[in-house]
Design a protein around this motif. Structure first.
Motif, PDB file in Angstrom:
ATOM      1  N   LEU A 195       9.733   6.692  -6.427  1.00 48.65           N
ATOM      2  CA  LEU A 195      10.782   7.143  -5.514  1.00 48.65           C
ATOM      3  C   LEU A 195      11.149   8.597  -5.717  1.00 48.65           C
ATOM      4  N   GLU A 223      19.010  -0.030  -1.222  1.00 50.22           N
ATOM      5  CA  GLU A 223      18.700   1.212  -1.940  1.00 50.22           C
ATOM      6  C   GLU A 223      17.518   1.019  -2.893  1.00 50.22           C
ATOM      7  N   ASP A 224      16.810   2.106  -3.116  1.00 50.16           N
ATOM      8  CA  ASP A 224      15.802   2.195  -4.194  1.00 50.16           C
ATOM      9  C   ASP A 224      14.779   1.063  -4.182  1.00 50.16           C
ATOM     10  N   VAL A 257       7.723  -0.091  -5.221  1.00 51.61           N
ATOM     11  CA  VAL A 257       6.604  -0.948  -5.616  1.00 51.61           C
ATOM     12  C   VAL A 257       5.637  -0.066  -6.399  1.00 51.61           C
ATOM     13  N   GLY A 310       0.875  -2.781  -0.953  1.00 50.96           N
ATOM     14  CA  GLY A 310       0.015  -3.429   0.029  1.00 50.96           C
ATOM     15  C   GLY A 310      -0.213  -4.908  -0.215  1.00 50.96           C
ATOM     16  N   LYS A 367       2.380  -7.083  -0.086  1.00 47.12           N
ATOM     17  CA  LYS A 367       3.583  -7.689   0.488  1.00 47.12           C
ATOM     18  C   LYS A 367       4.728  -7.837  -0.529  1.00 47.12           C
ATOM     19  N   LEU A 368       4.636  -7.123  -1.647  1.00 46.37           N
ATOM     20  CA  LEU A 368       5.735  -7.208  -2.629  1.00 46.37           C
ATOM     21  C   LEU A 368       6.980  -6.518  -2.079  1.00 46.37           C
ATOM     22  N   GLY A 369       6.781  -5.390  -1.378  1.00 40.59           N
ATOM     23  CA  GLY A 369       7.911  -4.680  -0.771  1.00 40.59           C
ATOM     24  C   GLY A 369       8.610  -5.565   0.250  1.00 40.59           C
ATOM     25  N   LEU A 370       7.801  -6.207   1.082  1.00 42.57           N
ATOM     26  CA  LEU A 370       8.352  -7.115   2.094  1.00 42.57           C
ATOM     27  C   LEU A 370       9.163  -8.236   1.440  1.00 42.57           C
ATOM     28  N   LYS A 416       7.902   8.151   7.439  1.00 42.13           N
ATOM     29  CA  LYS A 416       6.648   7.471   7.100  1.00 42.13           C
ATOM     30  C   LYS A 416       6.867   5.986   6.763  1.00 42.13           C
ATOM     31  N   PHE A 444       7.046   0.217   7.952  1.00 43.85           N
ATOM     32  CA  PHE A 444       7.269  -0.825   6.937  1.00 43.85           C
ATOM     33  C   PHE A 444       8.579  -1.563   7.214  1.00 43.85           C
TER      34      PHE A 444
HETATM   35  N1  ACO Z   1       3.040   2.521   7.343  1.00 46.09           N
HETATM   36  C1  ACO Z   1       2.703   1.452   8.127  1.00 46.09           C
HETATM   37  N2  ACO Z   1       2.786   0.172   7.697  1.00 46.09           N
HETATM   38  C2  ACO Z   1       3.197  -0.044   6.432  1.00 46.09           C
HETATM   39  C3  ACO Z   1       3.540   1.008   5.555  1.00 46.09           C
HETATM   40  C4  ACO Z   1       3.451   2.348   6.055  1.00 46.09           C
HETATM   41  N3  ACO Z   1       3.797   3.411   5.312  1.00 46.09           N
HETATM   42  N4  ACO Z   1       3.887   0.483   4.348  1.00 46.09           N
HETATM   43  C5  ACO Z   1       3.777  -0.861   4.493  1.00 46.09           C
HETATM   44  N5  ACO Z   1       3.374  -1.170   5.746  1.00 46.09           N
HETATM   45  C6  ACO Z   1       3.149  -2.504   6.321  1.00 46.09           C
HETATM   46  C7  ACO Z   1       2.036  -3.243   5.599  1.00 46.09           C
HETATM   47  O1  ACO Z   1       0.785  -2.918   6.146  1.00 46.09           O
HETATM   48  C8  ACO Z   1       2.425  -4.689   5.855  1.00 46.09           C
HETATM   49  O2  ACO Z   1       2.063  -5.021   7.182  1.00 46.09           O
HETATM   50  P1  ACO Z   1       1.402  -6.456   7.564  1.00 46.09           P
HETATM   51  O3  ACO Z   1       2.474  -7.472   7.248  1.00 46.09           O
HETATM   52  O4  ACO Z   1       1.088  -6.336   9.001  1.00 46.09           O
HETATM   53  O5  ACO Z   1       0.216  -6.607   6.681  1.00 46.09           O
HETATM   54  C9  ACO Z   1       3.961  -4.664   5.806  1.00 46.09           C
HETATM   55  O6  ACO Z   1       4.324  -3.298   6.091  1.00 46.09           O
HETATM   56  C10 ACO Z   1       4.504  -5.055   4.448  1.00 46.09           C
HETATM   57  O7  ACO Z   1       3.949  -4.169   3.479  1.00 46.09           O
HETATM   58  P2  ACO Z   1       4.032  -4.466   1.913  1.00 46.09           P
HETATM   59  O8  ACO Z   1       2.682  -4.845   1.402  1.00 46.09           O
HETATM   60  O9  ACO Z   1       5.149  -5.375   1.615  1.00 46.09           O
HETATM   61  O10 ACO Z   1       4.359  -2.984   1.401  1.00 46.09           O
HETATM   62  P3  ACO Z   1       4.478  -2.520  -0.120  1.00 46.09           P
HETATM   63  O11 ACO Z   1       4.550  -3.649  -1.054  1.00 46.09           O
HETATM   64  O12 ACO Z   1       3.436  -1.487  -0.360  1.00 46.09           O
HETATM   65  O13 ACO Z   1       5.926  -1.795  -0.120  1.00 46.09           O
HETATM   66  C11 ACO Z   1       6.941   0.359   0.047  1.00 46.09           C
HETATM   67  C12 ACO Z   1       6.211  -0.769   0.790  1.00 46.09           C
HETATM   68  C13 ACO Z   1       8.239  -0.169  -0.559  1.00 46.09           C
HETATM   69  C14 ACO Z   1       7.280   1.464   1.054  1.00 46.09           C
HETATM   70  C15 ACO Z   1       6.001   0.869  -1.080  1.00 46.09           C
HETATM   71  O14 ACO Z   1       4.815   1.363  -0.517  1.00 46.09           O
HETATM   72  C16 ACO Z   1       6.601   1.931  -1.983  1.00 46.09           C
HETATM   73  O15 ACO Z   1       7.177   1.618  -3.023  1.00 46.09           O
HETATM   74  N6  ACO Z   1       6.446   3.232  -1.617  1.00 46.09           N
HETATM   75  C17 ACO Z   1       6.901   4.346  -2.438  1.00 46.09           C
HETATM   76  C18 ACO Z   1       8.425   4.372  -2.576  1.00 46.09           C
HETATM   77  C19 ACO Z   1       9.155   4.305  -1.251  1.00 46.09           C
HETATM   78  O16 ACO Z   1       8.871   5.034  -0.309  1.00 46.09           O
HETATM   79  N7  ACO Z   1      10.153   3.381  -1.193  1.00 46.09           N
HETATM   80  C20 ACO Z   1      11.017   3.193  -0.044  1.00 46.09           C
HETATM   81  C21 ACO Z   1      12.117   4.190  -0.068  1.00 46.09           C
HETATM   82  S1  ACO Z   1      13.377   3.896   1.169  1.00 46.09           S
HETATM   83  C22 ACO Z   1      14.586   2.956   0.381  1.00 46.09           C
HETATM   84  O17 ACO Z   1      14.511   2.754  -0.802  1.00 46.09           O
HETATM   85  C23 ACO Z   1      15.721   2.386   1.167  1.00 46.09           C
END
Ligand code: ACO
Length: 151
Positions: free
Chosen positions: A29, A90-91, A94, A100, A102-105, A130, A134
């Motif tokens: 983050l 917040e915060d 993954v 990728g 689905k842990l974020g989801l 970006k 998601f």
């Molecule tokens: N663009 C398009 N689609 C996306 C993106 C993206 N950047 N990221 C995830 N998706 C889609 C996935 O393809 C998936 O789609 P599907 O269900 O059709 O297969 C769906 O969203 C769920 O994706 P997850 O696998 O759950 O995503 P992941 O576990 O990678 O978590 C996250 C996503 C949290 C953004 C992660 O990549 C991450 O930690 N990134 C860096 C830190 C960050 O940016 N955190 C968010 C800050 S905002 C906040 O905290 C409020």
């Protein structure tokens, strides 16, 4: 609800997640700092004393005994909407090697569930452009703009 991959568990943050790499996960983050165990416990204990309004959850890889994803919902108490409650997510983080799956989801689903259970009439968050796709996949829609002031 999305299922977690086998060998992963979602649960509330624990005091010894310091040793399980919780702070390392947050580095995806922003800059986290080099908190000592004592500083970690100071913040952890504050959150624990406020566990009616602060909920931090973690996904753990059970075999490696390591935190791989995390997120927080904070419940704000308002006057508007009849003393309404608003959940602030917040915060969400993954581990870079675990994205990728689905842990974020799964983290977002769990935080939305907590917000709804606590009686929030809405749950909101700020994110970069970006990450909009998601959060749309997580059921959020775009509304308003974020403003920031740095001291
Ligand atoms: N663009 C398009 N689609 C996306 C993106 C993206 N950047 N990221 C995830 N998706 C889609 C996935 O393809 C998936 O789609 P599907 O269900 O059709 O297969 C769906 O969203 C769920 O994706 P997850 O696998 O759950 O995503 P992941 O576990 O990678 O978590 C996250 C996503 C949290 C953004 C992660 O990549 C991450 O930690 N990134 C860096 C830190 C960050 O940016 N955190 C968010 C800050 S905002 C906040 O905290 C409020």
């Amino acid at each position: 609800q999305a299922a977690l991959p086998e060998g992963y568990t979602v649960r509330p943050l624990r005091a010894n997640d310091y040793e399980r790499g919780f702070l390392k996960v947050l580095e995806v983050l922003t800059e986290v700092g080099n908190q000592t165990k004592e500083q970690w416990l100071e913040r952890f204990n504050y959150l624990k004393q406020h566990n009616h309004e602060y909920f931090t959850i973690a996904i753990c890889n059970d075999r490696e005994n390591r935190v791989v994803a995390a997120g927080t919902i904070f419940v704000e108490r308002k006057f508007v909407h009849n003393n309404g409650l608003v959940g602030h997510i917040e915060d969400i983080a993954v581990d870079a090697n675990q994205q990728g799956k689905k842990l974020g989801l799964r983290i977002i689903e769990a935080l939305k569930y907590i917000g709804a259970k606590k009686g929030c009439y809405k749950v909101i968050l700020d994110c970069s452009a970006k990450n909009i796709p998601f959060y749309e996949k997580c059921g959020f829609t775009q509304k308003e703009y974020e403003m920031a002031w740095y001291v």
